[in-house]
Motif scaffolding. Structure first.
Motif, PDB file in Angstrom:
ATOM      1  N   HIS A 173       0.829  -1.197   0.000  1.00  0.00           N
ATOM      2  CA  HIS A 173       0.000   0.000   0.000  1.00  0.00           C
ATOM      3  C   HIS A 173       0.870   1.257   0.000  1.00  0.00           C
ATOM      4  N   ARG A 174       0.220   2.402  -0.299  1.00  0.00           N
ATOM      5  CA  ARG A 174       0.912   3.688  -0.341  1.00  0.00           C
ATOM      6  C   ARG A 174       0.225   4.683   0.587  1.00  0.00           C
ATOM      7  N   LEU A 175       0.980   5.685   1.012  1.00  0.00           N
ATOM      8  CA  LEU A 175       0.417   6.710   1.879  1.00  0.00           C
ATOM      9  C   LEU A 175      -0.784   7.400   1.241  1.00  0.00           C
ATOM     10  N   ASP A 176      -0.719   7.654  -0.072  1.00  0.00           N
ATOM     11  CA  ASP A 176      -1.806   8.399  -0.714  1.00  0.00           C
ATOM     12  C   ASP A 176      -3.088   7.579  -0.859  1.00  0.00           C
ATOM     13  N   GLN A 177      -3.049   6.308  -0.454  1.00  0.00           N
ATOM     14  CA  GLN A 177      -4.265   5.505  -0.440  1.00  0.00           C
ATOM     15  C   GLN A 177      -5.057   5.675   0.858  1.00  0.00           C
ATOM     16  N   ALA A 178      -4.505   6.391   1.804  1.00  0.00           N
ATOM     17  CA  ALA A 178      -5.194   6.585   3.078  1.00  0.00           C
ATOM     18  C   ALA A 178      -6.473   7.387   2.876  1.00  0.00           C
ATOM     19  N   THR A 179      -7.534   6.940   3.528  1.00  0.00           N
ATOM     20  CA  THR A 179      -8.794   7.692   3.529  1.00  0.00           C
ATOM     21  C   THR A 179      -8.983   8.452   4.835  1.00  0.00           C
ATOM     22  N   ALA A 180      -8.243   8.065   5.877  1.00  0.00           N
ATOM     23  CA  ALA A 180      -8.341   8.719   7.176  1.00  0.00           C
ATOM     24  C   ALA A 180      -7.146   8.322   8.026  1.00  0.00           C
ATOM     25  N   LEU A 181      -6.881   9.122   9.048  1.00  0.00           N
ATOM     26  CA  LEU A 181      -5.842   8.836  10.037  1.00  0.00           C
ATOM     27  C   LEU A 181      -6.506   8.709  11.400  1.00  0.00           C
ATOM     28  N   ALA A 182      -5.995   7.803  12.217  1.00  0.00           N
ATOM     29  CA  ALA A 182      -6.486   7.630  13.589  1.00  0.00           C
ATOM     30  C   ALA A 182      -5.292   7.635  14.533  1.00  0.00           C
ATOM     31  N   VAL A 183      -5.420   8.349  15.646  1.00  0.00           N
ATOM     32  CA  VAL A 183      -4.318   8.479  16.603  1.00  0.00           C
ATOM     33  C   VAL A 183      -4.832   8.228  18.014  1.00  0.00           C
ATOM     34  N   GLY A 184      -4.084   7.446  18.777  1.00  0.00           N
ATOM     35  CA  GLY A 184      -4.402   7.260  20.182  1.00  0.00           C
ATOM     36  C   GLY A 184      -4.080   8.534  20.955  1.00  0.00           C
ATOM     37  N   LEU A 185      -5.010   8.989  21.777  1.00  0.00           N
ATOM     38  CA  LEU A 185      -4.862  10.260  22.481  1.00  0.00           C
ATOM     39  C   LEU A 185      -4.176  10.147  23.830  1.00  0.00           C
ATOM     40  N   GLY A 186      -3.963   8.928  24.315  1.00  0.00           N
ATOM     41  CA  GLY A 186      -3.420   8.776  25.650  1.00  0.00           C
ATOM     42  C   GLY A 186      -4.529   8.457  26.644  1.00  0.00           C
ATOM     43  N   PRO A 187      -4.259   8.558  27.932  1.00  0.00           N
ATOM     44  CA  PRO A 187      -3.109   9.217  28.555  1.00  0.00           C
ATOM     45  C   PRO A 187      -1.810   8.440  28.353  1.00  0.00           C
ATOM     46  N   GLY A 188      -0.725   9.210  28.331  1.00  0.00           N
ATOM     47  CA  GLY A 188       0.567   8.586  28.105  1.00  0.00           C
ATOM     48  C   GLY A 188       1.680   9.604  28.205  1.00  0.00           C
ATOM     49  N   SER A 189       2.859   9.197  27.790  1.00  0.00           N
ATOM     50  CA  SER A 189       4.039  10.043  27.924  1.00  0.00           C
ATOM     51  C   SER A 189       4.046  11.157  26.884  1.00  0.00           C
ATOM     52  N   PHE A 190       4.702  12.247  27.213  1.00  0.00           N
ATOM     53  CA  PHE A 190       4.722  13.418  26.345  1.00  0.00           C
ATOM     54  C   PHE A 190       5.311  13.082  24.977  1.00  0.00           C
ATOM     55  N   THR A 191       6.471  12.458  24.952  1.00  0.00           N
ATOM     56  CA  THR A 191       7.170  12.258  23.684  1.00  0.00           C
ATOM     57  C   THR A 191       6.372  11.380  22.730  1.00  0.00           C
ATOM     58  N   GLY A 192       5.944  10.214  23.192  1.00  0.00           N
ATOM     59  CA  GLY A 192       5.232   9.307  22.311  1.00  0.00           C
ATOM     60  C   GLY A 192       3.964   9.915  21.751  1.00  0.00           C
TER      61      GLY A 192
END
Length: 212
Positions: free
Chosen positions: A52-71
């Motif tokens: 697959h390629r990046l330009d095939q993405a239809t959406a992005l999902a990110v975990g919000l935490g709670p967690g460490s600042f850097t990650g």
């Protein structure tokens, strides 16, 4: 294709999923302090290995935490950067919800909340609680999802790692996108960092966090 990024702990994971949340491929690894150097290369490798390629993405999902600042900051920056450059929606999902959803047998999801406390989210909880270390055993049940680093530090014994969390994150994001295709506002979405203040704290994505 949804690209999901979960980096709230030292057990990181990535996933590629169909727009309905069906898993295409995922990857997981442990990293102490190299998230900024490892997240994007691991994502590009996962895309290449799955054809697959990046330009095939239809959406992005990110975990919000709670967690460490850097990650969390690195993952959020990567997610926002890709969302902006590709013109795709971004969805933020509380990490503990994804950790719980990653294991059907999970009795709790547990994340660090300081030197001697942890955030705990159980299946019946409306929001996470902060629990003192010496009370965790009586709260989290017999099959908690806990990062390996925290399980060792708090001597929690048998537990599962959140290494499949990105796949669950993608499924939860797909549900959100079905109801709100525009995703979250890139100008206001922020991670939930490691430490909540003692007492009661309101977080933008998890509701009230209380001491238990």
């Amino acid at each position: 294709m949804i690209i999901a990024i979960e980096s709230a702990s030292t057990d990181l994971s990535l996933a590629l999923a169909e727009p309905d949340g069906t898993l295409i491929a995922d990857a997981a690894w442990t990293s102490r302090q190299r998230q900024s150097a490892e997240l994007l290369p691991h994502l590009l490798q996962l895309l290449d290995q799955s054809g697959h390629r990046l330009d095939q993405a239809t959406a992005l999902a990110v975990g919000l935490g709670p967690g460490s600042f850097t990650g969390l900051r690195v993952a959020m920056s990567l997610g926002k950067g890709l969302a902006l450059s590709l013109g795709r929606p971004l969805v933020g999902v509380p990490s503990l919800e994804a950790w719980l959803a990653s294991d059907a047998a999970a009795t709790a999801a547990v994340a660090r909340a300081g030197a001697s406390e942890a955030y705990v989210l159980r299946p019946a909880d409306a929001a996470p609680h902060i629990v003192e270390r010496d009370r965790l055993a009586e709260i989290i049940g017999d099959h908690p999802v806990v990062p390996d680093e925290l399980a060792a530090a708090f001597e929690l014994g048998s537990s599962a790692s959140p290494r499949r969390a990105a796949a669950a994150l993608a499924r939860l994001a797909a549900e959100r996108l079905a109801a709100a295709p525009e995703g979250d506002d890139l100008r206001t979405i922020e991670p939930i960092y490691l430490r909540a203040p003692r007492g009661v704290h309101d977080t933008p994505n998890e509701g009230r966090v209380t001491w238990l």
